[in-house]
Design a protein around this motif. Structure first.
Motif, mmCIF file in Angstrom:
data_model
loop_
_atom_site.group_PDB
_atom_site.id
_atom_site.type_symbol
_atom_site.label_atom_id
_atom_site.label_comp_id
_atom_site.label_asym_id
_atom_site.label_seq_id
_atom_site.Cartn_x
_atom_site.Cartn_y
_atom_site.Cartn_z
ATOM 1 N N LEU A 295 -32.233 -0.011 -47.171
ATOM 2 C CA LEU A 295 -33.056 1.194 -47.084
ATOM 3 C C LEU A 295 -33.278 1.617 -45.643
ATOM 4 O O LEU A 295 -33.202 2.816 -45.321
ATOM 5 N N ALA A 296 -33.546 0.674 -44.746
ATOM 6 C CA ALA A 296 -33.742 1.007 -43.340
ATOM 7 C C ALA A 296 -32.462 1.591 -42.740
ATOM 8 O O ALA A 296 -32.497 2.573 -41.991
ATOM 9 N N GLY A 297 -31.306 1.008 -43.069
ATOM 10 C CA GLY A 297 -30.053 1.550 -42.568
ATOM 11 C C GLY A 297 -29.757 2.937 -43.105
ATOM 12 O O GLY A 297 -29.308 3.821 -42.360
ATOM 13 N N ALA A 298 -30.029 3.157 -44.396
ATOM 14 C CA ALA A 298 -29.778 4.471 -44.983
ATOM 15 C C ALA A 298 -30.697 5.527 -44.387
ATOM 16 O O ALA A 298 -30.265 6.655 -44.115
ATOM 17 N N LEU A 299 -31.952 5.196 -44.182
ATOM 18 C CA LEU A 299 -32.878 6.158 -43.584
ATOM 19 C C LEU A 299 -32.483 6.489 -42.145
ATOM 20 O O LEU A 299 -32.609 7.637 -41.706
ATOM 21 N N THR A 300 -31.999 5.505 -41.405
ATOM 22 C CA THR A 300 -31.539 5.755 -40.037
ATOM 23 C C THR A 300 -30.348 6.700 -40.023
ATOM 24 O O THR A 300 -30.286 7.652 -39.227
ATOM 25 N N LEU A 301 -29.378 6.473 -40.915
ATOM 26 C CA LEU A 301 -28.222 7.363 -40.978
ATOM 27 C C LEU A 301 -28.618 8.741 -41.500
ATOM 28 O O LEU A 301 -28.013 9.752 -41.111
ATOM 29 N N ALA A 302 -29.628 8.799 -42.374
ATOM 30 C CA ALA A 302 -30.107 10.105 -42.842
ATOM 31 C C ALA A 302 -30.682 10.914 -41.679
ATOM 32 O O ALA A 302 -30.439 12.128 -41.573
ATOM 33 N N LEU A 303 -31.425 10.260 -40.799
ATOM 34 C CA LEU A 303 -31.910 10.956 -39.601
ATOM 35 C C LEU A 303 -30.751 11.432 -38.739
ATOM 36 O O LEU A 303 -30.793 12.526 -38.155
ATOM 37 N N LEU A 304 -29.706 10.618 -38.652
ATOM 38 C CA LEU A 304 -28.553 10.963 -37.824
ATOM 39 C C LEU A 304 -27.866 12.243 -38.297
ATOM 40 O O LEU A 304 -27.445 13.079 -37.481
ATOM 41 N N VAL A 305 -27.746 12.416 -39.606
ATOM 42 C CA VAL A 305 -26.990 13.556 -40.140
ATOM 43 C C VAL A 305 -27.881 14.754 -40.470
ATOM 44 O O VAL A 305 -27.345 15.822 -40.786
ATOM 45 N N LEU A 306 -29.188 14.595 -40.413
ATOM 46 C CA LEU A 306 -30.074 15.716 -40.742
ATOM 47 C C LEU A 306 -29.805 16.959 -39.886
ATOM 48 O O LEU A 306 -29.726 18.072 -40.437
ATOM 49 N N PRO A 307 -29.692 16.857 -38.556
ATOM 50 C CA PRO A 307 -29.416 18.076 -37.774
ATOM 51 C C PRO A 307 -28.129 18.778 -38.188
ATOM 52 O O PRO A 307 -28.065 20.012 -38.200
ATOM 53 N N TYR B 231 -30.618 7.129 -32.303
ATOM 54 C CA TYR B 231 -31.133 7.086 -33.671
ATOM 55 C C TYR B 231 -31.321 5.647 -34.136
ATOM 56 O O TYR B 231 -32.224 5.352 -34.926
ATOM 57 N N GLY B 232 -30.461 4.748 -33.665
ATOM 58 C CA GLY B 232 -30.639 3.347 -33.995
ATOM 59 C C GLY B 232 -31.927 2.787 -33.434
ATOM 60 O O GLY B 232 -32.642 2.036 -34.114
ATOM 61 N N LEU B 233 -32.256 3.155 -32.193
ATOM 62 C CA LEU B 233 -33.521 2.701 -31.607
ATOM 63 C C LEU B 233 -34.713 3.281 -32.363
ATOM 64 O O LEU B 233 -35.716 2.594 -32.584
ATOM 65 N N LEU B 234 -34.605 4.558 -32.750
ATOM 66 C CA LEU B 234 -35.676 5.165 -33.537
ATOM 67 C C LEU B 234 -35.823 4.478 -34.884
ATOM 68 O O LEU B 234 -36.939 4.207 -35.341
ATOM 69 N N GLY B 235 -34.684 4.187 -35.542
ATOM 70 C CA GLY B 235 -34.751 3.489 -36.822
ATOM 71 C C GLY B 235 -35.321 2.093 -36.688
ATOM 72 O O GLY B 235 -36.065 1.624 -37.567
ATOM 73 N N LEU B 236 -35.004 1.402 -35.585
ATOM 74 C CA LEU B 236 -35.551 0.067 -35.355
ATOM 75 C C LEU B 236 -37.067 0.113 -35.229
ATOM 76 O O LEU B 236 -37.777 -0.729 -35.794
ATOM 77 N N ALA B 237 -37.569 1.100 -34.497
ATOM 78 C CA ALA B 237 -39.022 1.199 -34.302
ATOM 79 C C ALA B 237 -39.739 1.687 -35.557
ATOM 80 O O ALA B 237 -40.784 1.136 -35.934
ATOM 81 N N ALA B 238 -39.174 2.721 -36.217
ATOM 82 C CA ALA B 238 -39.890 3.352 -37.325
ATOM 83 C C ALA B 238 -39.672 2.633 -38.649
ATOM 84 O O ALA B 238 -40.640 2.303 -39.354
ATOM 85 N N PHE B 239 -38.420 2.371 -39.013
ATOM 86 C CA PHE B 239 -38.122 1.878 -40.356
ATOM 87 C C PHE B 239 -38.115 0.356 -40.458
ATOM 88 O O PHE B 239 -38.442 -0.193 -41.519
ATOM 89 N N VAL B 240 -37.724 -0.324 -39.366
ATOM 90 C CA VAL B 240 -37.662 -1.783 -39.417
ATOM 91 C C VAL B 240 -39.009 -2.412 -39.105
ATOM 92 O O VAL B 240 -39.406 -3.395 -39.751
ATOM 93 N N ARG B 241 -39.750 -1.842 -38.154
ATOM 94 C CA ARG B 241 -41.008 -2.474 -37.722
ATOM 95 C C ARG B 241 -42.231 -1.790 -38.329
ATOM 96 O O ARG B 241 -43.034 -2.438 -38.999
ATOM 97 N N ILE B 242 -42.386 -0.508 -38.114
ATOM 98 C CA ILE B 242 -43.599 0.167 -38.604
ATOM 99 C C ILE B 242 -43.622 0.219 -40.126
ATOM 100 O O ILE B 242 -44.649 -0.039 -40.765
ATOM 101 N N MET B 243 -42.490 0.555 -40.755
ATOM 102 C CA MET B 243 -42.431 0.698 -42.213
ATOM 103 C C MET B 243 -41.867 -0.538 -42.897
ATOM 104 O O MET B 243 -41.340 -0.456 -44.017
ATOM 105 N N GLU B 244 -42.008 -1.686 -42.273
ATOM 106 C CA GLU B 244 -41.464 -2.913 -42.863
ATOM 107 C C GLU B 244 -42.025 -3.232 -44.244
ATOM 108 O O GLU B 244 -41.280 -3.695 -45.116
ATOM 109 N N PRO B 245 -43.320 -2.990 -44.537
ATOM 110 C CA PRO B 245 -43.785 -3.256 -45.917
ATOM 111 C C PRO B 245 -43.064 -2.428 -46.978
ATOM 112 O O PRO B 245 -43.008 -2.826 -48.137
ATOM 113 N N ILE B 246 -42.515 -1.278 -46.587
ATOM 114 C CA ILE B 246 -41.813 -0.420 -47.549
ATOM 115 C C ILE B 246 -40.322 -0.712 -47.561
ATOM 116 O O ILE B 246 -39.707 -0.859 -48.621
ATOM 117 N N THR B 247 -39.721 -0.793 -46.370
ATOM 118 C CA THR B 247 -38.271 -0.967 -46.283
ATOM 119 C C THR B 247 -37.834 -2.413 -46.397
ATOM 120 O O THR B 247 -36.674 -2.681 -46.730
#
Length: 327
Positions: free
Chosen positions: A162-174, A140-156
């Protein structure tokens, strides 16, 4: 005629005698006692290990707990080091995680359990959700690095709260989705049928009857999910959370500005601020050779445990109020 009746008569049932069972009873009782003893031993070992860890942490950290420790920033000198930066980062992350994960997780669980048809696509989603619940957190950390830190950098804003919270949100969603579905399955089918028989739509029945009956079980799953999120370190290290943060996210430059109101007054400043969290700060101190830093780490563990207990207490209180029908 008599011979034909006897030919087609039902076979007489056989009755087992007491002697056929008596031979296995001692062995069965022995296995039962052995299994009961094994469970007690396993429980005692777990409690003993937990007690030993708590005693060790308390013996090292209680003497370091004081107000300057709680309100100071990290320092290269262990006697001057504090946890306010990590404490604030953990607070903001754990505020954003349930805001994101709770509605998405509960909504996904409601859809899969109450509204989706039994198709190959829904079964594929269920299999993937169950598999994601067991994926290592570093993924999930690798996914958060690619999606929230790099791709969504203008937002996060990159490596931010915000990037850390979204990564942990993905972790606990299942975890939240699975818990939601199990809680909904525990609701008696008669409640749904009664609501539909009274003329309510499926959404009305779910909203007014099924969801209130299942909310206590759903909150139990949320408690477990947030308890896991507050102690995670690997995903946040992967996305680039800092280990030395001499500030806290907020609207001003002066201490104290660790204020929950800042999330309303200046959400962008809070969400797009660099951060660290308590587990990372603890890891940083424990990895150092000086005994004084180890004491700082033990004191930070105590603070983290207190935060966890307080957070779970609030969630348990809310669950109890839902169970009593006061909300």
């Amino acid at each position: 005629m008599a011979s034909s009746q006897s030919q087609f008569s039902a076979p007489q049932p056989t009755v087992a005698t007491v002697s056929e069972f008596a031979g296995n009873l001692p062995q069965r009782y022995l296995v039962d006692r052995a299994f009961s003893l094994a469970t007690w031993v396993a429980t005692a070992i777990a409690i003993a290990v937990l007690g030993w860890l708590l005693i060790d942490v308390l013996s090292q950290g209680l003497g370091r707990l004081n107000w300057p420790f709680l309100t100071s920033f990290p320092s290269r000198k262990p006697e001057n080091a504090g946890i306010i930066g990590a404490l604030a980062g953990t607070f903001w992350v754990m505020i954003i995680v349930p805001i994101v994960a709770f509605p998405i997780g509960v909504g996904a669980g409601l859809y899969l359990e109450e509204f989706s048809d039994d198709t190959w696509f829904s079964r594929l989603i269920e299999i993937n959700i169950n598999n994601l619940a067991g994926v290592p957190s570093i993924i999930y950390g690798l996914l958060g690095l690619a999606a929230f830190v790099r791709i969504m950098e203008p937002i996060t804003g990159g490596r931010t709260v915000l990037a850390g919270a979204l990564t942990l949100a993905l972790l606990v969603l299942p975890i939240i989705i699975v818990a939601t579905r199990e809680a909904l399955r525990a609701v008696p089918e008669g409640i749904r049928l009664a609501g539909l028989a009274m003329g309510g739509s499926r959404w009305q029945v779910v909203r007014d009857h099924v969801l209130p009956a299942a909310i206590s079980g759903i909150l139990t799953g949320v408690i477990l999910a947030l308890s896991r999120a507050i102690g995670e370190t690997a995903p946040l290290i992967t996305i680039g959370a800092l280990t030395f943060v001499p500030f806290t996210p907020g609207c001003t430059e002066e201490f104290p500005y660790f204020n929950p109101v800042d999330l309303v007054r200046c959400p962008t400043a809070v969400a797009q601020s660099p951060f660290t969290v308590m587990p990372i700060q603890i890891f940083n101190w424990i990895s150092r050779p000086q005994q004084e830093f180890h004491e700082n780490g033990a004191a930070a563990i105590i603070v983290l445990l207190v935060m966890l207990v307080m957070m779970n207490s609030v969630a348990i209180a809310l669950r109890g109020r839902f169970q009593r029908g006061r909300l």
